[in-house]
Each structure stands twice: as structure tokens, then as C-alpha cells.
Design a protein around this motif. Sequence first.
Motif, PDB file in Angstrom:
ATOM      1  N   GLY A  44      16.284 -42.941 125.439  1.00  0.00           N
ATOM      2  CA  GLY A  44      15.956 -42.704 124.028  1.00  0.00           C
ATOM      3  C   GLY A  44      16.912 -43.459 123.125  1.00  0.00           C
ATOM      4  N   ASP A  46      19.347 -43.622 119.806  1.00  0.00           N
ATOM      5  CA  ASP A  46      20.133 -42.747 118.946  1.00  0.00           C
ATOM      6  C   ASP A  46      19.747 -43.043 117.500  1.00  0.00           C
ATOM      7  OD1 ASP A  46      21.980 -41.196 117.668  1.00  0.00           O
ATOM      8  OD2 ASP A  46      23.561 -41.606 119.140  1.00  0.00           O
ATOM      9  N   MET A  47      19.089 -42.093 116.863  1.00  0.00           N
ATOM     10  CA  MET A  47      18.519 -42.371 115.537  1.00  0.00           C
ATOM     11  C   MET A  47      19.551 -42.346 114.423  1.00  0.00           C
ATOM     12  SD  MET A  47      15.002 -40.342 115.769  1.00  0.00           S
ATOM     13  CE  MET A  47      14.378 -39.866 117.353  1.00  0.00           C
ATOM     14  N   ASP A 141       6.855 -35.354 127.896  1.00  0.00           N
ATOM     15  CA  ASP A 141       6.861 -34.990 126.486  1.00  0.00           C
ATOM     16  C   ASP A 141       5.723 -34.030 126.139  1.00  0.00           C
ATOM     17  OD1 ASP A 141       8.325 -35.198 124.255  1.00  0.00           O
ATOM     18  OD2 ASP A 141       8.218 -37.381 124.140  1.00  0.00           O
ATOM     19  N   ILE A 209      15.659 -26.336 119.783  1.00  0.00           N
ATOM     20  CA  ILE A 209      15.339 -26.744 118.400  1.00  0.00           C
ATOM     21  C   ILE A 209      16.565 -26.766 117.498  1.00  0.00           C
ATOM     22  CG2 ILE A 209      12.892 -26.074 118.563  1.00  0.00           C
ATOM     23  CD1 ILE A 209      13.515 -23.692 116.814  1.00  0.00           C
ATOM     24  N   ILE A 213      21.662 -33.954 116.817  1.00  0.00           N
ATOM     25  CA  ILE A 213      22.855 -34.759 116.535  1.00  0.00           C
ATOM     26  C   ILE A 213      23.747 -34.720 117.772  1.00  0.00           C
ATOM     27  CG2 ILE A 213      22.758 -34.439 114.038  1.00  0.00           C
ATOM     28  CD1 ILE A 213      25.040 -32.392 114.341  1.00  0.00           C
ATOM     29  N   ASN A 214      24.535 -35.749 117.959  1.00  0.00           N
ATOM     30  CA  ASN A 214      25.331 -35.902 119.184  1.00  0.00           C
ATOM     31  C   ASN A 214      26.151 -34.654 119.487  1.00  0.00           C
ATOM     32  OD1 ASN A 214      26.160 -39.467 118.852  1.00  0.00           O
ATOM     33  ND2 ASN A 214      24.219 -38.411 119.141  1.00  0.00           N
ATOM     34  N   GLU A 217      23.750 -29.710 121.211  1.00  0.00           N
ATOM     35  CA  GLU A 217      23.131 -28.822 122.203  1.00  0.00           C
ATOM     36  C   GLU A 217      24.190 -28.288 123.168  1.00  0.00           C
ATOM     37  OE1 GLU A 217      22.148 -31.991 121.605  1.00  0.00           O
ATOM     38  OE2 GLU A 217      19.971 -32.214 121.736  1.00  0.00           O
ATOM     39  N   PHE A 276      21.921 -38.752 126.446  1.00  0.00           N
ATOM     40  CA  PHE A 276      21.279 -37.588 125.818  1.00  0.00           C
ATOM     41  C   PHE A 276      21.062 -36.499 126.856  1.00  0.00           C
ATOM     42  CE2 PHE A 276      19.408 -40.836 122.799  1.00  0.00           C
ATOM     43  CZ  PHE A 276      20.274 -40.515 121.771  1.00  0.00           C
ATOM     44  N   LEU A 320       7.118 -24.623 112.324  1.00  0.00           N
ATOM     45  CA  LEU A 320       6.630 -24.402 113.695  1.00  0.00           C
ATOM     46  C   LEU A 320       5.190 -23.903 113.682  1.00  0.00           C
ATOM     47  CD1 LEU A 320       9.742 -22.761 115.432  1.00  0.00           C
ATOM     48  CD2 LEU A 320       9.054 -25.155 115.375  1.00  0.00           C
ATOM     49  N   HIS A 329      10.140 -35.521 114.748  1.00  0.00           N
ATOM     50  CA  HIS A 329      11.586 -35.300 114.715  1.00  0.00           C
ATOM     51  C   HIS A 329      12.013 -34.765 113.361  1.00  0.00           C
ATOM     52  CE1 HIS A 329      12.899 -36.705 118.584  1.00  0.00           C
ATOM     53  NE2 HIS A 329      12.065 -37.730 118.499  1.00  0.00           N
ATOM     54  N   ARG A 330      12.838 -33.697 113.420  1.00  0.00           N
ATOM     55  CA  ARG A 330      13.327 -33.112 112.177  1.00  0.00           C
ATOM     56  C   ARG A 330      14.831 -33.294 112.040  1.00  0.00           C
ATOM     57  NH1 ARG A 330      11.837 -27.118 111.610  1.00  0.00           N
ATOM     58  NH2 ARG A 330      12.719 -26.930 113.704  1.00  0.00           N
ATOM     59  N   GLU A 402      28.255 -37.546 111.336  1.00  0.00           N
ATOM     60  CA  GLU A 402      27.577 -36.815 112.406  1.00  0.00           C
ATOM     61  C   GLU A 402      28.511 -35.881 113.181  1.00  0.00           C
ATOM     62  OE1 GLU A 402      25.535 -39.450 115.031  1.00  0.00           O
ATOM     63  OE2 GLU A 402      24.442 -37.837 116.039  1.00  0.00           O
TER      64      GLU A 402
HETATM   65  C1  UD1 Z   1      13.508 -31.060 119.099  1.00  0.00           C
HETATM   66  C2  UD1 Z   1      13.189 -30.753 117.634  1.00  0.00           C
HETATM   67  C3  UD1 Z   1      13.049 -32.028 116.829  1.00  0.00           C
HETATM   68  C4  UD1 Z   1      14.351 -32.825 116.940  1.00  0.00           C
HETATM   69  C5  UD1 Z   1      14.653 -33.106 118.401  1.00  0.00           C
HETATM   70  C6  UD1 Z   1      15.972 -33.815 118.534  1.00  0.00           C
HETATM   71  C7  UD1 Z   1      11.801 -28.964 116.763  1.00  0.00           C
HETATM   72  C8  UD1 Z   1      10.487 -28.305 116.812  1.00  0.00           C
HETATM   73  N1  UD1 Z   1      11.939 -30.018 117.578  1.00  0.00           N
HETATM   74  O1  UD1 Z   1      12.379 -31.709 119.643  1.00  0.00           O
HETATM   75  O2  UD1 Z   1      12.796 -31.723 115.472  1.00  0.00           O
HETATM   76  O3  UD1 Z   1      14.235 -34.039 116.240  1.00  0.00           O
HETATM   77  O4  UD1 Z   1      14.700 -31.857 119.149  1.00  0.00           O
HETATM   78  O5  UD1 Z   1      16.553 -33.674 119.787  1.00  0.00           O
HETATM   79  O6  UD1 Z   1      12.695 -28.570 116.048  1.00  0.00           O
HETATM   80  N2  UD1 Z   1      18.239 -37.798 119.502  1.00  0.00           N
HETATM   81  C9  UD1 Z   1      19.132 -38.498 118.722  1.00  0.00           C
HETATM   82  N3  UD1 Z   1      20.431 -38.068 118.653  1.00  0.00           N
HETATM   83  C10 UD1 Z   1      20.866 -36.966 119.338  1.00  0.00           C
HETATM   84  C11 UD1 Z   1      19.938 -36.245 120.125  1.00  0.00           C
HETATM   85  C12 UD1 Z   1      18.625 -36.687 120.192  1.00  0.00           C
HETATM   86  O7  UD1 Z   1      18.789 -39.476 118.108  1.00  0.00           O
HETATM   87  O8  UD1 Z   1      22.044 -36.628 119.261  1.00  0.00           O
HETATM   88  C13 UD1 Z   1      16.854 -38.294 119.632  1.00  0.00           C
HETATM   89  C14 UD1 Z   1      16.780 -39.369 120.687  1.00  0.00           C
HETATM   90  O9  UD1 Z   1      15.879 -40.335 120.284  1.00  0.00           O
HETATM   91  C15 UD1 Z   1      16.258 -38.609 121.883  1.00  0.00           C
HETATM   92  C16 UD1 Z   1      15.354 -37.575 121.225  1.00  0.00           C
HETATM   93  O10 UD1 Z   1      16.015 -37.224 120.022  1.00  0.00           O
HETATM   94  O11 UD1 Z   1      15.529 -39.439 122.756  1.00  0.00           O
HETATM   95  C17 UD1 Z   1      15.178 -36.338 122.080  1.00  0.00           C
HETATM   96  O12 UD1 Z   1      14.253 -35.529 121.491  1.00  0.00           O
HETATM   97  P1  UD1 Z   1      13.588 -34.321 122.325  1.00  0.00           P
HETATM   98  O13 UD1 Z   1      14.668 -33.456 122.887  1.00  0.00           O
HETATM   99  O14 UD1 Z   1      12.581 -34.841 123.263  1.00  0.00           O
HETATM  100  O15 UD1 Z   1      12.877 -33.559 121.143  1.00  0.00           O
HETATM  101  P2  UD1 Z   1      12.266 -32.083 121.187  1.00  0.00           P
HETATM  102  O16 UD1 Z   1      13.118 -31.189 121.999  1.00  0.00           O
HETATM  103  O17 UD1 Z   1      10.824 -32.152 121.524  1.00  0.00           O
END
Ligand code: UD1
Length: 434
Positions: A44, A46-47, A141, A209, A213-214, A217, A276, A320, A329-330, A402
Motif C-alpha cells: 500500500g 503511505d498517503m 479487500d 476503524i 496514521i503511522n 493501530e 503497514f 458507517l 478512506h477517512r 503525523e
Molecule cells: C479503515 C477505515 C478507513 C481508513 C483506513 C486506514 C473506516 C470505516 N475505515 O479502513 O477510513 O482510511 O482504515 O487504515 O473507518 N494507510 C496509510 N497510512 C497508515 C495506515 C494506512 O496511508 O499509517 C493506508 C495505506 O494506503 C494502506 C491502507 O491505508 O494500504 C490500509 O487501509 P485498510 O486497513 O485496508 O482500510 P480499512 O481497514 O478497510
Amino acid sequence: LANTFQGEGEPLIASLALSGLAFAANYSMIRWLGPSFIKAGLKGRDMAKVNNKYELPECMGAICAVVYLLVIIIFIPFPFYKDIVVATSGGGNRDVVMNVEYVQKGRLLHKFPHSKLASFLSAIISLQSITLLGIGDDLFDIRWRHKFFIPAFASIPLLVIYFIDFGVTSVVLPTVLQPYVGRELLDLGFLYYGYMAAFCIFSPNSINILAGINGIEVLQSIVIALLLAFNDVLYLVTPYPHPATDSHLFSLYFLLPFLGVSFALLAHNKYPARVFVGDTYCYFAGMIFVVVSILGHFSKTLILLLVPQIFNFVYSVPQLFGLVPCPRHRLPHFNARTGLLEPSVTKWGDKQPHLIIESVLHLLGRLKLLRVKVDNDTGRILETSNFTILNLWLVWRGPLREDRLAWEITAMQTAVGLFGLFIRHRLALLVFRE
Ligand code: UD1
Ligand code: MG
């Protein structure tokens, strides 16, 4: 240590040692296997970085879960070694006599704690199931409305063992309510199983949810695990053996290796992240908390430690459940000019909210619980910040870097959790007579 913890120090030392091993193994495996995960398509961007052309390995929680499960399986004999020795040699020393039941005919019959072993095994099956389901989610996904219920399946082994071995489905009523209901305990019957299943669904999803951000979780999971472990230790250092000693030892055996793998993951996932965690880690962490608190009979304590997650979930409800549009992504928006995070927004444009929702959005805006941007000429809502605690924190605090945001949320989680434990141990005496 061996004496402090009421004679159960030896398995605890083994657990600590294995947790150290889990840390080391997980730390190096994440480094070694990261490139293979990228090759397999688990990656993935890093946004929240300026230079985000490179993709980072995703789903590192799968490595954590595998290391963890191996370690916990190796650990199984340790808490049972006394019983195993008795069962195989007929016993002899004083410790052993406690585990032996005299049968009328004068024969010694050893009573192996099968139910304790069953708890162990059911916990492992639940954790394995959630790992499989988490990896499935990372690979494919799965849609939010489908994956929400995934953890319910993983809860079945737990609930079955709970039914067979404990079957306690009553809750203690607060002292003020007792005269009205006419008893101390209220039996919830099958509702109690519904409550536990709901808990299994809630806990893993709530970690997933509060993400984006880094490090966040892993940090929140480490704080919750440390506070649960601290709570366990409180029961083990009492001057007299506490009746709940066994449950809390059980909980420690499951939490320590989890802390081991989580710290190793944090080393790679903290700002600036090199990997990640994936949904696997979030589900796995949430399930660990459920497993120890259900089998250890302290699910109410866990609720107190999950207050930020509960707030984030309740706050997220409008998105939700589709009352407000929910983008894929939120996570907070990265402003490349300042290098800081700002609240991410949902744009309304032509499709304006329903009148009732519009007034609620305005109310939340006035209460500083949401950022609402209004067109001054027409009075129409242009955009609203996304409904997550991370965005809300940025609404309150202004743009943050961040890592700063992650640490502030972690500090808040710790403070709220410590206060929760304080309530549990002090104020509960006022509400429930113990
Ligand atoms: C959940 C959230 C979503 C959030 C996402 C970020 C809800 C319903 N869903 O979705 O809004 O955007 O987690 O993890 O609230 N990423 C980063 N930086 C980080 C961690 C993740 O850029 O520090 C991005 C990366 O592109 C990574 C992706 O988030 O690939 C992972 O997302 P994923 O865990 O698949 O999203 P959800 O759990 O479905
Ligand atoms: Mg996720």
C-alpha cells in the motif's frame, strides 16, 4: 518472581522468555518477509507522505499472528507441567498432593484440569480463525458491510467453551437497584451469549476503524494490552491468594507474547512507517482482548479500556450507516505544503443532506464536534470533516504532524484507560458491594 505470584511464577517466567523470543522472531521476520509480501501484491501507499511513490508491505499482522500462535502453542505444556508430572509419575511432593483427589477405595486418582486446557485450546482456535479471516480481508479487500460480521465466526469456539465450562450468565446488579429487583444477581440467560458475540464483533472492528496514521493501530493495542496486564498483576500480588488468580494468570499468558510481537511490529510501523499492519493485525489484537476478558471473566473491565474506541465507533455511526457519505478512506488529509495533517472532509456539492441531517450537522458544528464549511451566499453545506476521532482531534488541536497526532491519541488512550481502571477498582466499591 517465582514466589511472588503465588507459586505460579515458573510458567510466568517461561511466558516472559517466550515473549522475548516472539519479539526477536517477529522483528526479523518482518524485515525479511516484507519484500515477499510486496511481490505477492500485499502492499500500500503511505498517503500522508510527500514522496509516496514507493509502496510499503501491507498485512504484517499476518506475520505477528503466526509468530504469536507458534509461541503460544509451544507454551501450552508450561502451565500444566505440574499436572502432567502427576499424571505420568503418580506424584509425591507436597505441591502435587493439592492436585490429587482421594477416591474412597484409597486409590489416588489424578484430576487433570481439562477445563483449563479447553479454555486454552478454544482461545487458540478463535485466534486462528480471526487470523484466517483477517488475511482473507487483506487479500480481497472485503466490503465493509460484509466484513463487519467476520469476527462473529471466530467467537463460536469461545462461546462453546464458555457455555460448557462456566455457563455463568448472570450479572451483579448495582446496590441501588437491588431493592427494586429484589435480588443481587440478574440472570441474562442467552442474552449474555448475544452480548459476548456482539463484543467479539465490536472489539476487532473498533481497532480497525481507529486507523490510518503511522503506528496508531499498534500503539492503541499496546496501551490496552499493557493496562490489561497491569490489571492482572494487581490480582496476583494480593497478600492472600485471590480467587481470580487463575483467570488473571491465563490472561497474562496470552497478553505477554502479544506485547512481544506488537512491540516488534511497532518498531517497523512507527512514523515514518516502513510497513503497514493490515486488517489482520487489527482483528487479531481486538480478538486477543476479547479472548482474555471473556475467559478471564472481566469483560466489563475491557469496556472501560475501550472507551476511545467506543467513542470513535459511536461518532462514526453517521458514516458507517450511510446517513453521511463514507469515502473508502477517512484518514486525515496530508497537506504537502505544510507537511501537517488536517481533518479530511466529505464534500456535499449538489447533493445536499436531508433537512434533519443538515440541522444535526450544523448543531455538531456549533458544539465543535465537527468542522462544517458553509457557502456564505447560499447557506448550503460545502463540506464536513469525516467522523473519526483522529479528524476530530485535528479539529480541536489544529494541524499536527503525523507522529505528534499518534502520540497525543496514545496519551489520551492511556489516561482514559488508567482512569477506567481507577473506576473499576475504587468507585465500583460504591456502586457494587464486593
Ligand atoms: C479503515 C477505515 C478507513 C481508513 C483506513 C486506514 C473506516 C470505516 N475505515 O479502513 O477510513 O482510511 O482504515 O487504515 O473507518 N494507510 C496509510 N497510512 C497508515 C495506515 C494506512 O496511508 O499509517 C493506508 C495505506 O494506503 C494502506 C491502507 O491505508 O494500504 C490500509 O487501509 P485498510 O486497513 O485496508 O482500510 P480499512 O481497514 O478497510
Ligand atoms: Mg484496516
